[in-house]
Design a protein around this motif. Structure first.
Motif, short mmCIF file in Angstrom:
data_model
loop_
_atom_site.label_atom_id
_atom_site.label_comp_id
_atom_site.label_asym_id
_atom_site.label_seq_id
_atom_site.Cartn_x
_atom_site.Cartn_y
_atom_site.Cartn_z
N GLY A 194 0.78 -1.24 0.00
CA GLY A 194 0.00 0.00 0.00
C GLY A 194 0.80 1.28 0.00
O GLY A 194 0.23 2.37 -0.02
N ALA A 195 2.15 1.20 0.03
CA ALA A 195 2.96 2.40 -0.06
C ALA A 195 2.79 3.03 -1.45
O ALA A 195 2.47 2.33 -2.42
N ASP A 196 2.98 4.34 -1.54
CA ASP A 196 2.72 5.06 -2.79
C ASP A 196 3.94 5.13 -3.71
O ASP A 196 3.82 5.05 -4.93
N ARG A 197 5.12 5.30 -3.14
CA ARG A 197 6.34 5.32 -3.94
C ARG A 197 7.51 4.90 -3.06
O ARG A 197 7.35 4.75 -1.84
N ALA A 198 8.67 4.69 -3.70
CA ALA A 198 9.80 4.14 -2.96
C ALA A 198 11.11 4.78 -3.40
O ALA A 198 11.22 5.30 -4.52
N ILE A 199 12.08 4.73 -2.50
CA ILE A 199 13.43 5.23 -2.77
C ILE A 199 14.42 4.17 -2.33
O ILE A 199 14.36 3.70 -1.19
#
Length: 248
Positions: free
Chosen positions: A79-84
């Motif tokens: 469910g996270a929106d974006r990642a780094i």
């Protein structure tokens, strides 16, 4: 509010680690890897906060090798929106991770950073506390309950004597304990959608952080094998045996 959730790629908790023959570390060859269980709890809590309408965006971040993208994709599927991904093949110590996270916090400006209380590979239990110190932000560690109310968050902590509740001003740092929640499984449709979510790949140098190790591992060894028990005929024999062993 934006929530930042650091996650770490570790040996799956169901796998028994094997020490390398030369004692220099743990053998990772052909070993199943997964997201650190405490970090899974952190991701789940961030999602629940967002579902409650108290956050707009969840950003997952990881420091590790290129394969850590799989761990971030799991967070995105949950469910996270974006990642780094801060890509490095080096073993990064907690202080260096905290410094990288500090730089990311300065860039992303999250209202809340939620991370696992410790990673199950090194059991350091340091990164969250170091990050709070570097940022000068309040911290709630070993959280078993997180309740956001306006510009404050109430964190119920697991302590030796039971439970302790602290009220923190946002922005804040929270580290999660086992009893905070039960992480969800990522559904197949969400796993497919996660492949299209943005994932930025950067390096520690992009944030001006030196990740050179300050600690040296001298030796890694298996714990001693537990010796077999001894059966005795009666209480007198038990007492005699304890005296013989010097424990009574």
């Amino acid at each position: 509010m934006k929530i930042l959730v650091p996650v770490k790629r570790v040996i799956d908790y169901n796998v028994k680690p094997r020490v390398k023959a030369d004692g220099t570390g743990v053998d990772l060859a052909n070993v199943k890897m997964s997201m650190n269980p405490f970090d899974e709890i952190a991701v789940e809590e961030a999602i629940r906060i967002k579902e409650a309408g108290k956050a707009e965006e969840i950003v997952a971040v990881s420091v590790g090798p290129a394969k850590a993208q799989d761990t971030l994709r799991t967070a995105l599927a949950m469910g996270a929106d974006r990642a780094i991904l801060i890509e490095t093949d080096a073993e990064v110590e907690p202080l260096a991770v905290a410094k990288i996270l500090k730089a990311i916090v300065a860039e992303e400006n999250p209202g809340l950073v939620i991370l696992g209380k410790q990673a199950i590979d090194d059991d350091s239990n340091q990164t969250g506390q170091m990050l709070a110190a570097l940022l000068g932000r309040p911290q709630g560690t070993f959280a078993s309950k997180v309740d956001i109310d306006g510009d404050h968050v109430a964190v119920t902590r697991e302590v030796d004597g039971g439970l302790e509740t602290v009220k923190l001003s946002l922005p804040a740092i929270v580290t999660t304990d086992l009893r905070l929640n039960e992480p969800r499984y990522a559904s197949l449709p969400n796993i497919m959608k996660a492949k299209k979510k943005p994932l930025d790949v950067k390096t520690a140098a992009d944030y001006g952080v030196d990740i050179a190790p300050r600690l040296k591992t001298l030796k890694v060894s298996e714990p001693p094998v537990r010796s077999a028990g001894v059966k005795v005929a009666d209480v007198d024999a038990l007492v005699a045996k304890l005296k013989e062993l010097g424990v009574a």
